[in-house]
Design a protein around this motif. Structure first.
Motif, PDB file in Angstrom:
ATOM      1  N   TRP A   1      16.092 -17.065  -7.530  1.00  0.00           N
ATOM      2  CA  TRP A   1      16.693 -16.116  -6.684  1.00  0.00           C
ATOM      3  C   TRP A   1      17.988 -15.688  -6.876  1.00  0.00           C
ATOM      4  CZ3 TRP A   1      21.040 -17.063  -3.805  1.00  0.00           C
ATOM      5  CH2 TRP A   1      21.556 -18.107  -3.769  1.00  0.00           C
ATOM      6  N   LEU A   2      18.844 -16.911  -7.394  1.00  0.00           N
ATOM      7  CA  LEU A   2      20.364 -16.387  -7.731  1.00  0.00           C
ATOM      8  C   LEU A   2      20.171 -15.803  -9.083  1.00  0.00           C
ATOM      9  CD1 LEU A   2      23.282 -16.860  -7.292  1.00  0.00           C
ATOM     10  CD2 LEU A   2      23.147 -19.159  -8.533  1.00  0.00           C
ATOM     11  N   GLY A   3      19.341 -16.016 -10.131  1.00  0.00           N
ATOM     12  CA  GLY A   3      19.233 -15.486 -11.362  1.00  0.00           C
ATOM     13  C   GLY A   3      18.975 -13.912 -11.201  1.00  0.00           C
ATOM     14  N   LEU A   4      17.900 -13.547 -10.125  1.00  0.00           N
ATOM     15  CA  LEU A   4      17.597 -12.360  -9.939  1.00  0.00           C
ATOM     16  C   LEU A   4      18.676 -11.435  -9.223  1.00  0.00           C
ATOM     17  CD1 LEU A   4      14.053 -12.917  -8.521  1.00  0.00           C
ATOM     18  CD2 LEU A   4      14.930 -12.136 -10.815  1.00  0.00           C
ATOM     19  N   LEU A   5      19.613 -12.134  -8.280  1.00  0.00           N
ATOM     20  CA  LEU A   5      20.534 -11.584  -7.675  1.00  0.00           C
ATOM     21  C   LEU A   5      21.687 -10.961  -8.734  1.00  0.00           C
ATOM     22  CD1 LEU A   5      22.242 -10.829  -4.958  1.00  0.00           C
ATOM     23  CD2 LEU A   5      22.976 -13.070  -4.919  1.00  0.00           C
ATOM     24  N   LEU A   6      21.871 -12.045  -9.572  1.00  0.00           N
ATOM     25  CA  LEU A   6      23.100 -11.910 -10.341  1.00  0.00           C
ATOM     26  C   LEU A   6      22.721 -10.255 -11.405  1.00  0.00           C
ATOM     27  CD1 LEU A   6      24.295 -15.439 -11.228  1.00  0.00           C
ATOM     28  CD2 LEU A   6      25.707 -13.496 -10.220  1.00  0.00           C
ATOM     29  N   LEU A   7      21.343 -10.481 -11.903  1.00  0.00           N
ATOM     30  CA  LEU A   7      20.837  -9.434 -12.515  1.00  0.00           C
ATOM     31  C   LEU A   7      20.784  -8.124 -11.760  1.00  0.00           C
ATOM     32  CD1 LEU A   7      17.796 -11.159 -14.375  1.00  0.00           C
ATOM     33  CD2 LEU A   7      19.932 -10.569 -15.500  1.00  0.00           C
ATOM     34  N   GLY A   8      20.556  -8.167 -10.423  1.00  0.00           N
ATOM     35  CA  GLY A   8      20.606  -7.012  -9.630  1.00  0.00           C
ATOM     36  C   GLY A   8      21.911  -6.445  -9.857  1.00  0.00           C
ATOM     37  N   ILE A   9      22.940  -7.314  -9.595  1.00  0.00           N
ATOM     38  CA  ILE A   9      24.414  -6.824  -9.457  1.00  0.00           C
ATOM     39  C   ILE A   9      24.560  -6.321 -10.976  1.00  0.00           C
ATOM     40  CG2 ILE A   9      26.923  -7.630  -9.429  1.00  0.00           C
ATOM     41  CD1 ILE A   9      25.854 -10.001  -7.642  1.00  0.00           C
TER      42      ILE A   9
ATOM     43  N   ALA B   1      11.098   3.205 -11.537  1.00  0.00           N
ATOM     44  CA  ALA B   1       9.876   2.704 -12.338  1.00  0.00           C
ATOM     45  C   ALA B   1      10.265   1.498 -13.013  1.00  0.00           C
ATOM     46  CB  ALA B   1       9.810   3.862 -13.327  1.00  0.00           C
ATOM     47  N   THR B   2      11.730   1.322 -13.320  1.00  0.00           N
ATOM     48  CA  THR B   2      11.966  -0.284 -13.731  1.00  0.00           C
ATOM     49  C   THR B   2      11.849  -0.992 -12.732  1.00  0.00           C
ATOM     50  OG1 THR B   2      14.381  -0.002 -13.515  1.00  0.00           O
ATOM     51  CG2 THR B   2      13.593   0.989 -15.583  1.00  0.00           C
ATOM     52  N   VAL B   3      11.885  -1.022 -11.591  1.00  0.00           N
ATOM     53  CA  VAL B   3      11.516  -2.085 -10.598  1.00  0.00           C
ATOM     54  C   VAL B   3       9.970  -2.164 -10.429  1.00  0.00           C
ATOM     55  CG1 VAL B   3      11.788  -2.837  -8.266  1.00  0.00           C
ATOM     56  CG2 VAL B   3      13.779  -1.522  -9.310  1.00  0.00           C
ATOM     57  N   ALA B   4       9.287  -1.215 -10.175  1.00  0.00           N
ATOM     58  CA  ALA B   4       8.010  -0.988 -10.035  1.00  0.00           C
ATOM     59  C   ALA B   4       7.060  -1.391 -10.972  1.00  0.00           C
ATOM     60  CB  ALA B   4       7.515   0.180  -9.536  1.00  0.00           C
ATOM     61  N   GLY B   5       7.336  -0.960 -12.322  1.00  0.00           N
ATOM     62  CA  GLY B   5       6.694  -1.347 -13.356  1.00  0.00           C
ATOM     63  C   GLY B   5       6.637  -2.619 -13.676  1.00  0.00           C
TER      64      GLY B   5
ATOM     65  N   LEU C   1      12.281 -11.178 -13.293  1.00  0.00           N
ATOM     66  CA  LEU C   1      13.502 -10.992 -14.372  1.00  0.00           C
ATOM     67  C   LEU C   1      13.586  -9.445 -14.739  1.00  0.00           C
ATOM     68  CD1 LEU C   1      13.361 -14.350 -15.761  1.00  0.00           C
ATOM     69  CD2 LEU C   1      14.705 -13.800 -14.217  1.00  0.00           C
ATOM     70  N   TYR C   2      12.462  -9.117 -15.317  1.00  0.00           N
ATOM     71  CA  TYR C   2      12.606  -7.579 -15.895  1.00  0.00           C
ATOM     72  C   TYR C   2      12.793  -6.591 -14.998  1.00  0.00           C
ATOM     73  CZ  TYR C   2      11.259  -8.896 -20.895  1.00  0.00           C
ATOM     74  OH  TYR C   2      11.198  -9.233 -22.237  1.00  0.00           O
ATOM     75  N   ALA C   3      12.340  -6.953 -13.629  1.00  0.00           N
ATOM     76  CA  ALA C   3      12.476  -5.952 -12.793  1.00  0.00           C
ATOM     77  C   ALA C   3      13.939  -6.006 -11.949  1.00  0.00           C
ATOM     78  CB  ALA C   3      11.377  -5.930 -11.832  1.00  0.00           C
TER      79      ALA C   3
ATOM     80  N   VAL D   1       6.825  -5.337 -20.237  1.00  0.00           N
ATOM     81  CA  VAL D   1       6.583  -6.613 -19.935  1.00  0.00           C
ATOM     82  C   VAL D   1       5.735  -7.218 -20.634  1.00  0.00           C
ATOM     83  CG1 VAL D   1       6.110  -8.398 -18.052  1.00  0.00           C
ATOM     84  CG2 VAL D   1       7.538  -6.461 -17.195  1.00  0.00           C
ATOM     85  N   ALA D   2       4.630  -6.568 -20.940  1.00  0.00           N
ATOM     86  CA  ALA D   2       3.392  -7.121 -21.321  1.00  0.00           C
ATOM     87  C   ALA D   2       3.588  -7.502 -22.981  1.00  0.00           C
ATOM     88  CB  ALA D   2       2.072  -5.814 -21.257  1.00  0.00           C
ATOM     89  N   VAL D   3       4.002  -6.568 -23.655  1.00  0.00           N
ATOM     90  CA  VAL D   3       4.330  -6.929 -24.984  1.00  0.00           C
ATOM     91  C   VAL D   3       5.175  -8.254 -25.402  1.00  0.00           C
ATOM     92  CG1 VAL D   3       5.050  -6.112 -27.301  1.00  0.00           C
ATOM     93  CG2 VAL D   3       3.940  -4.591 -25.752  1.00  0.00           C
TER      94      VAL D   3
END
Length: 417
Positions: free
Chosen positions: A317-325, A162-166, A268-270, A42-44
């Motif tokens: 919230w909708l964008g996060l849901l779709l990325l989660g799917i 890790a990809t969620v928490a990080g 978004l990354y998580a 995320v940082a870079v």
């Protein structure tokens, strides 16, 4: 079937963790180092976008990492099949810690030139291309054959945790403390992982023989060429990652579409990792399924549809849901593809075959960063996302037709039940 029995069949198979202390330590070490690494993920891009306000410059990170990753993957296979895999991991973790240390120094000093950031992430990509295949190639030597599908699912579940928490932690640390602290957290994670790796047993590939590096590499590629089900899985994954992974436009979407700043960028990354983690915890059914090829195709189709819909989302919230799917679908396909690859590969070639897989799986997203950033610069972030999702579905259909062995694949010794 009772509800309890149904849930038990879905639940992640964790018996490998209980039965193999060495495998348990390998997973713990990976979780520690990857949480810090995902903070840097995320940082870079955040730092590059803050310096340039350009999605193309963010996409350039993919270009900077693609070639070193491919080169590192080519080197990783023969090394992993020739030398002690534990010592290789120690070297890679220390090298990655050094890269994150340089990023920390650059952030403390102020505004480093883009070429410096690109160079550091390029070196880290090369090292990661040696680290990850070596780590995965160790797993069959730490667990029994009966526990291998479950162990691979557990390993992926730890990775997705890790990809969620990080990224989530990274967004909060950047917003609350700053970039130097985010990079320093990555350094600390690698240091802790080194301590864990020191407790692992030495491991050399069974049956490995001395060969010239080019000849050793050639044997790995020759084996892959004779496996249409593996080649087909590679083609489908490339279509999804090159065209359908819009992470290069996440900084632009966080600022201009979702108006959420660094915290939203971290989410978004998580989000794909969150969906993947939930799916990984319910992959018990895959250990009992023989038709893994069909599962792969359906999962990739779900990915493409979810990415297309994400391109039209205007609420965070909708964008996060779709990325989660999308992330959930991706992890199902990954468990199936990894199980097929590790099952079909002999131990003496497993490092090389795994490194070829890593070159595809990890290299595709970096090429995708270039594609997404270039299209976003020309036509806008939303067009980049939607068109990428459509192209990923076209690529999936093409690969499925070209490699019918994927749909026909049936795992020997198993039956669906």
């Amino acid at each position: 079937m009772t509800g309890r029995r149904f849930l038990a069949r879905l639940a992640l198979d964790t018996r490998a963790l209980r039965e193999s202390p060495a495998f348990r330590r390998l997973c713990i070490g990976q979780l520690i180092s990857l949480v810090g690494r995902q903070v840097t993920v995320v940082a870079v891009p955040f730092q590059v976008y803050s310096l340039t306000r350009s999605s193309l410059a963010v996409g350039g990170l993919g270009l900077a990492q693609a070639v070193p990753l491919i080169t590192g993957s080519l080197v990783a296979g023969p090394i992993s099949d020739r030398f002690d895999r534990r010592r290789i991991l120690l070297g890679t973790q220390l090298s990655l810690a050094a890269c994150s240390g340089m990023l920390t120094v650059g952030a403390v000093l102020g505004h480093p030139p883009l070429v410096v950031l690109y160079t550091i992430v390029a070196v880290a990509a090369f090292v990661s291309a040696v680290d990850s295949p070596t780590r995965q190639a160790m797993i069959p030597g730490l667990v029994s054959a009966a526990r291998l599908p479950g162990a691979l699912s557990v390993n992926i579940a730890f990775f997705q945790t890790a990809t969620v928490a990080g990224p989530a932690v990274g967004g909060l640390v950047i917003a609350g403390l700053g970039l130097p602290e985010a990079y320093a957290l990555d350094v600390a994670g690698f240091a802790a992982a080194v301590v864990v790796i020191l407790t692992l047993p030495a491991q050399r590939a069974g049956g490995a023989r001395r060969e010239r590096p080019i000849a050793a590499l050639g044997r790995g590629f020759a084996f892959v060429r004779r496996q249409p089900v593996i080649l087909g899985g590679f083609g489908m994954d490339l279509a999804a990652m090159v065209f359908g992974l819009p992470r290069a436009v996440f900084p632009a979407l966080a600022v201009a579409t979702f108006h959420s700043g660094p915290v939203g960028l971290g989410l978004l990354y998580a989000a794909p990792g969150a969906g993947a983690m939930v799916a990984a915890l319910t992959t018990g059914w895959l250990s009992r399924s023989s038709r893994l090829g069909r599962v792969i195709i359906v999962a990739f189709a779900t990915w493409g549809i979810a990415i297309i819909l994400f391109g039209f989302a205007r609420a965070l919230w909708l964008g996060l849901l779709l990325l989660g799917i999308a992330g959930a679908a991706d992890i199902v396909s990954e468990v199936c593809r990894t199980t097929i690859l590790q099952t079909e590969s002999p131990d003496a070639l497993r490092g090389r075959v795994t490194s070829v897989s890593y070159m595809v799986v990890a290299g595709g997203p970096f090429v995708g960063d270039i594609e997404a950033g270039a299209v976003a610069s020309a036509f806008g972030a939303e067009v980049s996302v939607v068109s990428g999702g459509v192209l990923s579905l076209i690529g999936l259909a093409t690969a499925a037709i070209a490699f019918p062995a994927v749909w026909a694949y049936r795992r020997e010794g198993f039956r669906d039940r």
